[in-house]
Design a protein around this motif. Structure first.
Motif, mmCIF file in Angstrom:
data_model
loop_
_atom_site.group_PDB
_atom_site.id
_atom_site.type_symbol
_atom_site.label_atom_id
_atom_site.label_comp_id
_atom_site.label_asym_id
_atom_site.label_seq_id
_atom_site.Cartn_x
_atom_site.Cartn_y
_atom_site.Cartn_z
ATOM 1 N N PRO A 63 36.917 57.150 69.147
ATOM 2 C CA PRO A 63 38.298 57.532 69.471
ATOM 3 C C PRO A 63 39.332 56.835 68.591
ATOM 4 C CG PRO A 63 37.058 57.133 71.481
ATOM 5 C CD PRO A 63 36.192 56.689 70.350
ATOM 6 N N ALA A 64 39.095 55.567 68.276
ATOM 7 C CA ALA A 64 40.038 54.846 67.416
ATOM 8 C C ALA A 64 40.100 55.466 66.027
ATOM 9 C CB ALA A 64 39.644 53.376 67.325
ATOM 10 N N PHE A 65 38.941 55.769 65.447
ATOM 11 C CA PHE A 65 38.927 56.315 64.090
ATOM 12 C C PHE A 65 39.504 57.732 64.060
ATOM 13 C CE2 PHE A 65 34.933 53.521 63.260
ATOM 14 C CZ PHE A 65 35.731 52.395 63.253
ATOM 15 N N ILE A 66 39.224 58.515 65.081
ATOM 16 C CA ILE A 66 39.784 59.861 65.137
ATOM 17 C C ILE A 66 41.304 59.789 65.246
ATOM 18 C CG2 ILE A 66 39.970 61.941 66.552
ATOM 19 C CD1 ILE A 66 37.443 61.838 64.855
ATOM 20 N N GLN A 67 41.822 58.833 66.019
ATOM 21 C CA GLN A 67 43.275 58.694 66.123
ATOM 22 C C GLN A 67 43.878 58.255 64.784
ATOM 23 O OE1 GLN A 67 44.840 56.645 69.610
ATOM 24 N NE2 GLN A 67 43.153 57.427 70.866
ATOM 25 N N VAL A 68 43.166 57.447 64.038
ATOM 26 C CA VAL A 68 43.619 57.113 62.684
ATOM 27 C C VAL A 68 43.698 58.389 61.847
ATOM 28 C CG1 VAL A 68 42.981 55.954 60.531
ATOM 29 C CG2 VAL A 68 42.800 54.722 62.715
ATOM 30 N N GLY A 69 42.675 59.243 61.950
ATOM 31 C CA GLY A 69 42.655 60.485 61.190
ATOM 32 C C GLY A 69 43.765 61.442 61.572
ATOM 33 N N THR A 70 44.024 61.581 62.863
ATOM 34 C CA THR A 70 45.098 62.481 63.287
ATOM 35 C C THR A 70 46.465 61.933 62.877
ATOM 36 O OG1 THR A 70 45.113 61.448 65.495
ATOM 37 C CG2 THR A 70 43.758 63.414 65.205
ATOM 38 N N HIS A 71 46.601 60.596 62.880
ATOM 39 C CA HIS A 71 47.849 59.983 62.406
ATOM 40 C C HIS A 71 48.071 60.314 60.933
ATOM 41 C CE1 HIS A 71 50.921 56.877 61.687
ATOM 42 N NE2 HIS A 71 50.227 56.591 60.597
ATOM 43 N N LEU A 72 47.024 60.171 60.118
ATOM 44 C CA LEU A 72 47.163 60.451 58.687
ATOM 45 C C LEU A 72 47.451 61.921 58.430
ATOM 46 C CD1 LEU A 72 44.183 58.273 57.411
ATOM 47 C CD2 LEU A 72 46.595 57.883 56.884
ATOM 48 N N THR A 73 46.814 62.786 59.197
ATOM 49 C CA THR A 73 46.991 64.213 58.997
ATOM 50 C C THR A 73 48.393 64.678 59.388
ATOM 51 O OG1 THR A 73 44.631 64.582 59.368
ATOM 52 C CG2 THR A 73 46.074 66.492 59.595
ATOM 53 N N SER A 74 48.951 64.029 60.413
ATOM 54 C CA SER A 74 50.268 64.446 60.893
ATOM 55 C C SER A 74 51.410 63.717 60.216
ATOM 56 C CB SER A 74 50.363 64.214 62.405
ATOM 57 O OG SER A 74 50.242 62.833 62.715
ATOM 58 N N SER A 75 51.093 62.745 59.344
ATOM 59 C CA SER A 75 52.128 61.960 58.664
ATOM 60 C C SER A 75 52.081 62.252 57.172
ATOM 61 C CB SER A 75 51.909 60.456 58.904
ATOM 62 O OG SER A 75 51.913 60.164 60.290
ATOM 63 N N PRO A 76 52.912 63.153 56.679
ATOM 64 C CA PRO A 76 52.887 63.494 55.250
ATOM 65 C C PRO A 76 53.212 62.274 54.402
ATOM 66 C CG PRO A 76 54.855 64.383 56.292
ATOM 67 C CD PRO A 76 53.988 63.858 57.407
ATOM 68 N N ARG A 77 52.451 62.136 53.324
ATOM 69 C CA ARG A 77 52.668 61.014 52.414
ATOM 70 C C ARG A 77 52.766 61.551 50.997
ATOM 71 N NH1 ARG A 77 48.060 60.247 54.417
ATOM 72 N NH2 ARG A 77 47.012 59.776 52.482
ATOM 73 N N GLU A 78 53.574 60.916 50.198
ATOM 74 C CA GLU A 78 53.628 61.243 48.776
ATOM 75 C C GLU A 78 52.436 60.590 48.111
ATOM 76 O OE1 GLU A 78 56.470 60.541 44.853
ATOM 77 O OE2 GLU A 78 57.200 60.052 46.859
ATOM 78 N N LEU A 79 51.609 61.400 47.461
ATOM 79 C CA LEU A 79 50.391 60.868 46.875
ATOM 80 C C LEU A 79 50.722 59.860 45.782
ATOM 81 C CD1 LEU A 79 48.066 63.999 46.631
ATOM 82 C CD2 LEU A 79 48.099 62.196 48.355
ATOM 83 N N ALA A 80 50.039 58.727 45.854
ATOM 84 C CA ALA A 80 50.239 57.694 44.842
ATOM 85 C C ALA A 80 49.442 58.034 43.589
ATOM 86 C CB ALA A 80 49.783 56.341 45.400
ATOM 87 N N PRO A 81 49.808 57.483 42.435
ATOM 88 C CA PRO A 81 48.993 57.692 41.244
ATOM 89 C C PRO A 81 47.570 57.243 41.486
ATOM 90 C CG PRO A 81 51.088 56.645 40.690
ATOM 91 C CD PRO A 81 50.990 56.644 42.183
ATOM 92 N N SER A 82 46.613 57.925 40.901
ATOM 93 C CA SER A 82 45.207 57.653 41.189
ATOM 94 C C SER A 82 44.751 56.295 40.693
ATOM 95 C CB SER A 82 44.329 58.741 40.554
ATOM 96 O OG SER A 82 44.507 58.764 39.153
ATOM 97 N N ASN A 83 45.518 55.646 39.831
ATOM 98 C CA ASN A 83 45.119 54.323 39.351
ATOM 99 C C ASN A 83 45.764 53.197 40.155
ATOM 100 O OD1 ASN A 83 47.712 54.597 38.484
ATOM 101 N ND2 ASN A 83 47.326 53.984 36.343
ATOM 102 N N GLN A 84 46.449 53.547 41.247
ATOM 103 C CA GLN A 84 47.058 52.503 42.073
ATOM 104 C C GLN A 84 45.951 51.689 42.721
ATOM 105 O OE1 GLN A 84 50.101 53.782 44.827
ATOM 106 N NE2 GLN A 84 49.414 52.299 46.350
ATOM 107 N N THR A 85 46.094 50.394 42.766
ATOM 108 C CA THR A 85 45.063 49.549 43.337
ATOM 109 C C THR A 85 45.252 49.381 44.825
ATOM 110 O OG1 THR A 85 46.360 47.554 42.879
ATOM 111 C CG2 THR A 85 44.758 48.247 41.204
ATOM 112 N N SER A 86 44.137 49.222 45.529
ATOM 113 C CA SER A 86 44.172 49.014 46.973
ATOM 114 C C SER A 86 44.586 47.586 47.273
ATOM 115 C CB SER A 86 42.792 49.282 47.577
ATOM 116 O OG SER A 86 42.755 48.855 48.912
ATOM 117 N N GLN A 87 45.343 47.422 48.342
ATOM 118 C CA GLN A 87 45.778 46.092 48.739
ATOM 119 C C GLN A 87 44.782 45.470 49.707
ATOM 120 O OE1 GLN A 87 49.864 46.065 50.035
ATOM 121 N NE2 GLN A 87 50.351 47.775 48.689
#
Length: 410
Positions: free
Chosen positions: A383-407
């Motif tokens: 349930p926690a991971f699915i809620q993370v997924g629904t949050h990401l799906t419902s929250s539009p984000r501007e895609l970062a450049p593909s070479n951006q590093t993970s924090q």
């Protein structure tokens, strides 16, 4: 006089009650037991594009719990690390308790799902039929519960077995299995089998096969041995050839081996979190990595095929309360969640999870060290991971450049 082996005689079982001990064993298994390398190959690393989003504070509303943030959930679940891939981009990665991105972590029973994947790939080569009995390839198991079972039954936990004519208790047998593989985990005066094959040979049929779901490591170990016999190679070499060397893994993976050099197929596999996430993303993309086809799309889709006739269409997790309703399906060692999102997963003890949700375009890889206790229960990972997924799906984000590093924490 025969000595009774109590659960607290088994060092692995004692570790079930202490997260720090679980974590120590999961991250240093190569220092404790012999292992065999699953080579990453000599090709380039597949670097997942990144679009880092701080998910630590998103609210989770889990059953019978107050609202909590993702970071609070991970802390309470004794998580060691999490990687979230959404729409092909690594959006979140976090490591806790000193765990590192480059360090392998025991996958536990997630390893069963990798065996199911390899079995589907080898079957497609025509090297065995699911209607074959295992003893066709492993004559040493003729007359035993696993040897006389069809490979189809083994792939769906459809056997009913007893070991050495003793009453079957799944938790006890799982700990006894560790004693077979790891001499330093054996109780005093141990007189049992000393190799995986010897252990399988003690299994006797206790009931009909192919009708009920009974979660037991011996099914996977038998399929693993079939794969060795029909391909003429070790399980580590086979996984490297079919998957690991083709997904752009960052690190080698490892299998625990017994005293005869046989890999522990059901739960002795270690790998890094990112590489496990890559396996999930490859399957999510119907077997493709970027513009390369790693496995046939039909094989990637077959993992969530309908459960074969004769098997229960819905089962419950082995650690779910016996009075809880069965809600999941089980196919080729993968758990199918039967949810609206097309989700399925590989699952292992102490919180090891690889969740793939096709409709949410989501992959979550998670390592953990949560304890086994009736007082705490299993955290609500799905349930926690699915809620993370629904949050990401419902929250539009501007895609970062593909070479951006993970924090991610290192």
């Amino acid at each position: 006089m025969t000595r009774t082996i109590a659960m607290d005689d088994l060092r692995w079982a004692r570790g079930f009650t202490d997260p720090a001990d679980v974590r120590q064993q999961a991250t240093t298994i190569r220092e404790m037991l012999p292992t065999r390398r699953v080579w990453r190959g000599d090709g380039p690393t597949w670097t997942l594009p990144t679009d880092y989003t701080d998910l630590s504070g998103i609210p989770l509303n889990l059953p019978n719990q107050p609202e909590q943030s993702l970071s609070d959930f991970l802390a309470g679940a004794h998580s060691d690390g999490i990687a979230v891939v959404h729409r092909g981009r690594l959006v979140y990665e976090s490591y806790l308790h000193g765990c590192k991105a480059h360090e392998p972590h025991l996958n536990a029973s997630m390893a069963k799902s990798y065996v199911g994947l390899m079995a589907a790939l080898v079957e497609a080569q025509g090297l065995f039929s699911r209607d074959d009995v295992a003893s066709k390839f492993i004559p040493e198991l003729t007359g035993t519960a696993f040897g006389d079972s069809k490979i189809q039954d083994l792939l769906h936990m459809g056997t009913d077995v007893t070991y050495s004519d003793r009453k079957f208790y799944r938790t006890v047998e799982a700990s006894r299995f560790w004693a077979v593989v790891a001499p330093n985990l054996r109780p005093a005066n141990y007189r049992g089998p000393e190799t995986i094959l010897e252990h399988l040979a003690t299994a006797r049929t206790a009931g009909p096969t192919g009708t009920e779901f009974r979660y037991e490591n011996g099914n996977v170990e038998t399929v693993g041995e079939v794969l060795r016999r029909v391909t003429g190679t070790s399980l580590a070499e086979l996984l490297s050839e079919l998957v690991w060397s083709r997904i752009g893994a960052e690190e080698d993976a490892f299998y625990i081996v017994d005293s005869s050099g046989t890999e522990m197929a059901a739960g002795g596999f270690s790998a890094t979190l990112r590489d496990v996430a890559k396996v999930g993303e490859m399957i999510h993309c119907d077997g493709a990595v970027s513009d390369r086809q790693v496995i046939p799309p039909s094989i990637a889709r077959s993992l969530t095929a309908d459960v074969p006739a004769g098997y229960p269409s819905e089962v419950r997790s082995p650690r779910a309360p016996v009075d809880s309703p069965p809600t999941m399906s089980y196919h080729d060692y993968w758990w199918i969640l039967n949810d609206p999102f097309g989700s399925f997963m590989a699952s292992g003890i102490h919180g090891q999870r690889l969740l793939i949700s096709r409709n949410l375009e989501l992959v979550v890889a998670h390592f953990g060290a949560h304890i086994l206790s009736p007082a705490t229960g299993t955290p609500d990972f799905v349930p926690a991971f699915i809620q993370v997924g629904t949050h990401l799906t419902s929250s539009p984000r501007e895609l970062a450049p593909s070479n951006q590093t993970s924090q991610a924490e290192e």
